[in-house]
Design a protein around this motif. Structure first.
Motif, short mmCIF file in Angstrom:
data_model
loop_
_atom_site.label_atom_id
_atom_site.label_comp_id
_atom_site.label_asym_id
_atom_site.label_seq_id
_atom_site.Cartn_x
_atom_site.Cartn_y
_atom_site.Cartn_z
N ARG A 95 -5.19 10.96 5.06
CA ARG A 95 -4.50 9.72 5.42
C ARG A 95 -4.34 8.75 4.25
NH1 ARG A 95 -3.25 13.43 8.56
NH2 ARG A 95 -3.63 13.22 10.76
N PRO A 96 -5.34 8.53 3.42
CA PRO A 96 -5.14 7.61 2.29
C PRO A 96 -4.06 8.06 1.31
CG PRO A 96 -7.48 7.94 2.67
CD PRO A 96 -6.75 8.92 3.54
N VAL A 99 -0.76 7.33 3.01
CA VAL A 99 -0.54 5.88 2.98
C VAL A 99 -0.07 5.43 1.59
CG1 VAL A 99 -1.82 3.69 2.97
CG2 VAL A 99 -2.03 5.26 4.90
N LYS A 100 -0.69 5.97 0.57
CA LYS A 100 -0.31 5.63 -0.81
C LYS A 100 1.18 5.90 -1.04
CE LYS A 100 -1.41 7.32 -5.41
NZ LYS A 100 -2.33 8.18 -6.15
N ARG A 127 -6.80 4.37 10.44
CA ARG A 127 -6.73 4.87 9.06
C ARG A 127 -5.42 4.46 8.39
NH1 ARG A 127 -8.87 10.03 11.51
NH2 ARG A 127 -11.11 9.89 11.14
N GLY A 131 -5.35 1.25 5.78
CA GLY A 131 -4.93 1.71 4.45
C GLY A 131 -3.71 0.97 3.96
N SER A 134 -4.44 -2.76 3.27
CA SER A 134 -5.37 -3.00 2.16
C SER A 134 -4.69 -2.90 0.80
CB SER A 134 -6.57 -2.07 2.24
OG SER A 134 -6.19 -0.74 1.96
#
Length: 146
Positions: A95-96, A99-100, A127, A131, A134
């Motif tokens: 997931r990160p 998201v990126k 998540r 993400g 943030s």
């Protein structure tokens, strides 16, 4: 200027239909974002073309397999990161990196909103949303309604 919605796009039926639905419901242009983290399935070019055929004004596809393996999986394996001391954290770890790429596409294509298909029934909604906010607090985040 027309609003632009960056959609986490799998290439499947739900997110393909979501392209037209978002455009019709909001009047926004849709940018589809597909990220390959090694899950298998169709070729990225097929997925990109499907997004465009379904009405996306842009289709960003990323081959993030090496990035995912080197920057996310290897550190988790080295730390013996397991879910319930049994299963590798592969899905949640992906997931990160997804998201990126969603945030990158929002910035590159002028997206004012990031949309995903994760419902509140699981952890993926958290998540994705934590993400996104943030690393990019400026876009709105849209999700399915329960």
């Amino acid at each position: 200027m027309t609003d632009r919605v960056v959609l986490a796009y799998s290439g499947g039926l739900d997110t393909s239909v979501a392209i037209g639905w978002i455009a019709d419901a909001t009047g926004a242009e849709v940018i589809a974002v597909a990220v390959d983290v090694g899950q298998g399935g169709e070729d990225l070019e097929v997925i990109r073309q499907r997004a465009l055929d379904c009405g996306a004004v842009e289709a960003y596809v990323a081959d993030a397999r090496d990035e995912f393996a080197e920057e996310y999986c290897m550190p988790a394996l080295q730390a013996n990161g397991l879910y319930q001391e049994k299963y590798p954290l592969v899905s949640s770890l992906s997931r990160p990196v997804i998201v990126k790429h969603l945030v990158k596409a929002a910035r590159d294509f002028g997206g004012t909103t990031v949309a995903h298909g994760c419902t509140g029934k699981g952890n993926d909604q958290v998540r994705f949303e934590v993400g996104i906010t943030s690393i990019a607090p400026e876009p709105e985040v849209h999700r399915p309604r329960a």
